[in-house]
Design a protein around this motif. Structure first.
Motif, PDB file in Angstrom:
ATOM      1  N   ASP A  41       0.828  -1.438  -0.016  1.00  0.00           N
ATOM      2  CA  ASP A  41       0.124  -0.065   0.045  1.00  0.00           C
ATOM      3  C   ASP A  41       0.928   0.990  -0.017  1.00  0.00           C
ATOM      4  O   ASP A  41       1.637   1.488   0.917  1.00  0.00           O
ATOM      5  CB  ASP A  41      -0.907   0.029   1.174  1.00  0.00           C
ATOM      6  N   LEU A  42       0.911   2.210  -0.919  1.00  0.00           N
ATOM      7  CA  LEU A  42       1.674   3.324  -1.003  1.00  0.00           C
ATOM      8  C   LEU A  42       1.041   4.433  -0.643  1.00  0.00           C
ATOM      9  O   LEU A  42       1.410   5.446  -0.973  1.00  0.00           O
ATOM     10  CB  LEU A  42       2.313   3.314  -2.546  1.00  0.00           C
ATOM     11  N   ALA A  43      -0.084   4.253   0.176  1.00  0.00           N
ATOM     12  CA  ALA A  43      -0.564   5.695   0.737  1.00  0.00           C
ATOM     13  C   ALA A  43       0.566   6.442   1.585  1.00  0.00           C
ATOM     14  O   ALA A  43       1.212   5.880   2.127  1.00  0.00           O
ATOM     15  CB  ALA A  43      -1.868   5.380   1.660  1.00  0.00           C
ATOM     16  N   GLY A  44       0.555   7.690   1.446  1.00  0.00           N
ATOM     17  CA  GLY A  44       1.493   8.467   1.995  1.00  0.00           C
ATOM     18  C   GLY A  44       2.722   8.798   1.189  1.00  0.00           C
ATOM     19  O   GLY A  44       3.692   9.408   1.501  1.00  0.00           O
ATOM     20  N   ALA A  45       2.938   8.034   0.098  1.00  0.00           N
ATOM     21  CA  ALA A  45       4.057   8.191  -1.016  1.00  0.00           C
ATOM     22  C   ALA A  45       4.040   9.658  -1.551  1.00  0.00           C
ATOM     23  O   ALA A  45       3.040   9.999  -2.193  1.00  0.00           O
ATOM     24  CB  ALA A  45       4.238   7.062  -2.025  1.00  0.00           C
ATOM     25  N   ALA A  46       5.090  10.362  -1.687  1.00  0.00           N
ATOM     26  CA  ALA A  46       5.273  11.561  -2.158  1.00  0.00           C
ATOM     27  C   ALA A  46       4.995  11.295  -3.708  1.00  0.00           C
ATOM     28  O   ALA A  46       5.318  10.427  -4.359  1.00  0.00           O
ATOM     29  CB  ALA A  46       6.778  12.079  -2.168  1.00  0.00           C
ATOM     30  N   PHE A  47       4.597  12.355  -4.332  1.00  0.00           N
ATOM     31  CA  PHE A  47       4.283  12.578  -5.920  1.00  0.00           C
ATOM     32  C   PHE A  47       4.678  13.984  -6.267  1.00  0.00           C
ATOM     33  O   PHE A  47       4.334  14.985  -5.294  1.00  0.00           O
ATOM     34  CB  PHE A  47       2.993  12.086  -6.257  1.00  0.00           C
ATOM     35  N   GLU A  48       4.777  14.284  -7.442  1.00  0.00           N
ATOM     36  CA  GLU A  48       4.651  15.666  -7.959  1.00  0.00           C
ATOM     37  C   GLU A  48       3.974  15.656  -9.258  1.00  0.00           C
ATOM     38  O   GLU A  48       3.961  14.503  -9.798  1.00  0.00           O
ATOM     39  CB  GLU A  48       6.229  15.885  -8.265  1.00  0.00           C
ATOM     40  N   GLY A  59       2.482  16.569  -3.534  1.00  0.00           N
ATOM     41  CA  GLY A  59       1.711  16.285  -2.310  1.00  0.00           C
ATOM     42  C   GLY A  59       1.970  14.606  -2.011  1.00  0.00           C
ATOM     43  O   GLY A  59       3.405  14.041  -2.352  1.00  0.00           O
ATOM     44  N   VAL A  60       1.070  13.859  -1.212  1.00  0.00           N
ATOM     45  CA  VAL A  60       1.607  12.678  -0.961  1.00  0.00           C
ATOM     46  C   VAL A  60       0.235  11.728  -1.292  1.00  0.00           C
ATOM     47  O   VAL A  60      -0.989  12.351  -1.513  1.00  0.00           O
ATOM     48  CB  VAL A  60       1.727  12.240   0.657  1.00  0.00           C
ATOM     49  N   LEU A  61       0.151  10.452  -1.667  1.00  0.00           N
ATOM     50  CA  LEU A  61      -0.796   9.743  -2.237  1.00  0.00           C
ATOM     51  C   LEU A  61      -1.984   9.545  -1.000  1.00  0.00           C
ATOM     52  O   LEU A  61      -1.447   9.265  -0.009  1.00  0.00           O
ATOM     53  CB  LEU A  61      -0.305   8.314  -2.576  1.00  0.00           C
ATOM     54  N   PRO A  62      -3.036   9.949  -1.264  1.00  0.00           N
ATOM     55  CA  PRO A  62      -3.930   9.833  -0.251  1.00  0.00           C
ATOM     56  C   PRO A  62      -4.398   8.077   0.124  1.00  0.00           C
ATOM     57  O   PRO A  62      -3.369   7.426  -0.562  1.00  0.00           O
ATOM     58  CB  PRO A  62      -5.317  10.305  -0.889  1.00  0.00           C
ATOM     59  N   GLY A  63      -5.276   7.813   0.766  1.00  0.00           N
ATOM     60  CA  GLY A  63      -5.590   6.382   0.930  1.00  0.00           C
ATOM     61  C   GLY A  63      -5.704   5.575  -0.314  1.00  0.00           C
ATOM     62  O   GLY A  63      -6.226   6.006  -1.107  1.00  0.00           O
ATOM     63  N   ILE A  64      -5.302   4.648  -0.400  1.00  0.00           N
ATOM     64  CA  ILE A  64      -5.370   3.890  -1.640  1.00  0.00           C
ATOM     65  C   ILE A  64      -6.748   3.011  -1.707  1.00  0.00           C
ATOM     66  O   ILE A  64      -6.985   2.108  -0.793  1.00  0.00           O
ATOM     67  CB  ILE A  64      -4.235   2.726  -1.689  1.00  0.00           C
ATOM     68  N   GLU A  65      -7.238   2.984  -2.880  1.00  0.00           N
ATOM     69  CA  GLU A  65      -8.744   2.071  -2.747  1.00  0.00           C
ATOM     70  C   GLU A  65      -8.096   0.858  -3.318  1.00  0.00           C
ATOM     71  O   GLU A  65      -7.439   0.602  -4.414  1.00  0.00           O
ATOM     72  CB  GLU A  65      -9.646   2.626  -4.001  1.00  0.00           C
ATOM     73  N   ARG A  66      -8.530  -0.327  -2.540  1.00  0.00           N
ATOM     74  CA  ARG A  66      -8.338  -1.515  -3.251  1.00  0.00           C
ATOM     75  C   ARG A  66      -9.376  -2.362  -3.510  1.00  0.00           C
ATOM     76  O   ARG A  66     -10.559  -2.256  -3.022  1.00  0.00           O
ATOM     77  CB  ARG A  66      -7.570  -2.320  -1.827  1.00  0.00           C
ATOM     78  N   ALA A  99      -3.120  24.180 -24.317  1.00  0.00           N
ATOM     79  CA  ALA A  99      -2.593  22.610 -24.188  1.00  0.00           C
ATOM     80  C   ALA A  99      -1.593  22.369 -23.296  1.00  0.00           C
ATOM     81  O   ALA A  99      -0.310  23.034 -23.377  1.00  0.00           O
ATOM     82  CB  ALA A  99      -2.645  22.240 -25.831  1.00  0.00           C
ATOM     83  N   PHE A 100      -1.744  21.385 -22.641  1.00  0.00           N
ATOM     84  CA  PHE A 100      -0.828  21.145 -21.519  1.00  0.00           C
ATOM     85  C   PHE A 100      -0.381  19.728 -21.701  1.00  0.00           C
ATOM     86  O   PHE A 100      -1.371  18.826 -21.721  1.00  0.00           O
ATOM     87  CB  PHE A 100      -1.317  21.405 -20.178  1.00  0.00           C
ATOM     88  N   GLU A 101       0.881  19.275 -21.329  1.00  0.00           N
ATOM     89  CA  GLU A 101       1.418  18.045 -21.405  1.00  0.00           C
ATOM     90  C   GLU A 101       2.175  17.840 -20.117  1.00  0.00           C
ATOM     91  O   GLU A 101       3.134  18.549 -19.591  1.00  0.00           O
ATOM     92  CB  GLU A 101       2.520  17.680 -22.325  1.00  0.00           C
ATOM     93  N   TRP A 102       1.429  17.289 -19.199  1.00  0.00           N
ATOM     94  CA  TRP A 102       2.217  17.157 -17.742  1.00  0.00           C
ATOM     95  C   TRP A 102       2.335  15.614 -17.303  1.00  0.00           C
ATOM     96  O   TRP A 102       2.046  14.778 -18.188  1.00  0.00           O
ATOM     97  CB  TRP A 102       1.079  17.612 -16.626  1.00  0.00           C
ATOM     98  N   THR A 103       3.152  15.468 -16.315  1.00  0.00           N
ATOM     99  CA  THR A 103       3.373  14.160 -15.804  1.00  0.00           C
ATOM    100  C   THR A 103       3.369  13.928 -14.354  1.00  0.00           C
ATOM    101  O   THR A 103       3.677  14.781 -13.717  1.00  0.00           O
ATOM    102  CB  THR A 103       5.073  13.897 -16.151  1.00  0.00           C
ATOM    103  N   LEU A 104       2.619  12.754 -13.973  1.00  0.00           N
ATOM    104  CA  LEU A 104       2.727  12.447 -12.445  1.00  0.00           C
ATOM    105  C   LEU A 104       3.863  11.736 -12.195  1.00  0.00           C
ATOM    106  O   LEU A 104       4.268  10.822 -12.840  1.00  0.00           O
ATOM    107  CB  LEU A 104       1.401  11.625 -12.433  1.00  0.00           C
ATOM    108  N   VAL A 105       4.736  12.107 -11.394  1.00  0.00           N
ATOM    109  CA  VAL A 105       6.026  11.847 -10.977  1.00  0.00           C
ATOM    110  C   VAL A 105       6.049  10.932  -9.677  1.00  0.00           C
ATOM    111  O   VAL A 105       5.532  11.704  -8.570  1.00  0.00           O
ATOM    112  CB  VAL A 105       7.149  12.742 -11.379  1.00  0.00           C
ATOM    113  N   MET A 106       6.330   9.708  -9.273  1.00  0.00           N
ATOM    114  CA  MET A 106       6.578   9.360  -8.092  1.00  0.00           C
ATOM    115  C   MET A 106       8.149   9.053  -8.030  1.00  0.00           C
ATOM    116  O   MET A 106       8.540   8.152  -8.657  1.00  0.00           O
ATOM    117  CB  MET A 106       5.819   8.020  -7.769  1.00  0.00           C
ATOM    118  N   PRO A 107       8.992  10.078  -7.343  1.00  0.00           N
ATOM    119  CA  PRO A 107      10.433   9.737  -7.125  1.00  0.00           C
ATOM    120  C   PRO A 107      10.447   8.576  -6.445  1.00  0.00           C
ATOM    121  O   PRO A 107       9.968   7.832  -5.689  1.00  0.00           O
ATOM    122  CB  PRO A 107      10.800  11.152  -6.407  1.00  0.00           C
ATOM    123  N   ALA A 108      11.997   8.154  -6.761  1.00  0.00           N
ATOM    124  CA  ALA A 108      12.341   7.108  -5.827  1.00  0.00           C
ATOM    125  C   ALA A 108      12.471   7.424  -4.429  1.00  0.00           C
ATOM    126  O   ALA A 108      12.776   8.592  -3.965  1.00  0.00           O
ATOM    127  CB  ALA A 108      13.794   6.658  -6.378  1.00  0.00           C
TER     128      ALA A 108
END
Length: 171
Positions: A41-48, A59-66, A99-108
């Motif tokens: 479960d990666l809830a709380g993992a940082a993202f950009e 931010g950080v990932l919210p609660g994961i829906e399983r 028009a926008f090109e964005w990326t969801l990034v989860m760093p190491a």
């Protein structure tokens, strides 16, 4: 350990498709499928959220829906079910048209003592002006050219902006 060596791979994908167009400043709700080989479960993992190298949100990932086959929400008669974990991330669209090109990034990062490798998911969308609708009633008939008259006007914004007191031009 060298960067990424032995780290758990994180796979990102769309859980639900994104809308292709958003109103200026609207909330974008990105539903991302987040999968790890370990099933952690990666809830709380940082993202950009990035536009090129610029960070537009973090931010950080919210609660994961399983997926839970025992839940009342699961009905196998409704066809195939996406069994991947899902994280729902909300952020704002730009307040400029384009028009926008964005990326969801989860760093190491390390989560609960386990190293996870960096991962990313590119997405694109456009922004445009808010859609509005106007209604006019109580128009006198006939209207005489050059003379003043009164009407009632109602205006509504598709993004629920307050339009009270705004100028309206009749031509």
């Amino acid at each position: 350990m060298r960067s990424g060596e032995g780290a758990h791979r994180v796979e990102l994908d769309f859980f639900e498709p994104l809308e292709p167009r958003y109103d200026l400043g609207a909330t974008i709700a990105l539903a991302a499928a987040v999968t790890t080989k370990s099933g952690r479960d990666l809830a709380g993992a940082a993202f950009e959220i990035r536009q090129g190298e610029a960070v537009v949100a973090r931010g950080v990932l919210p609660g994961i829906e399983r997926f839970d086959p025992e839940s009342d929400g699961y009905d196998p008669r409704n066809g195939p079910v996406d069994e991947r974990d899902c994280a729902r991330i909300a952020f704002k669209a730009p307040r400029e048209i384009g028009a926008f090109e964005w990326t969801l990034v989860m760093p190491a990062q390390e989560i609960d003592g386990i190293a996870h490798a960096a991962s990313s998911l590119a997405f694109s969308f456009t922004t445009g002006e808010h859609k509005t609708s106007l209604a006019v009633w109580d128009v006198p008939s006939p209207v005489v050219v050059g003379e003043q008259f009164s009407v009632k006007v109602g205006a509504k914004c598709g993004a629920c902006c307050v339009l009270t007191g705004r100028a309206i031009e009749l031509r």
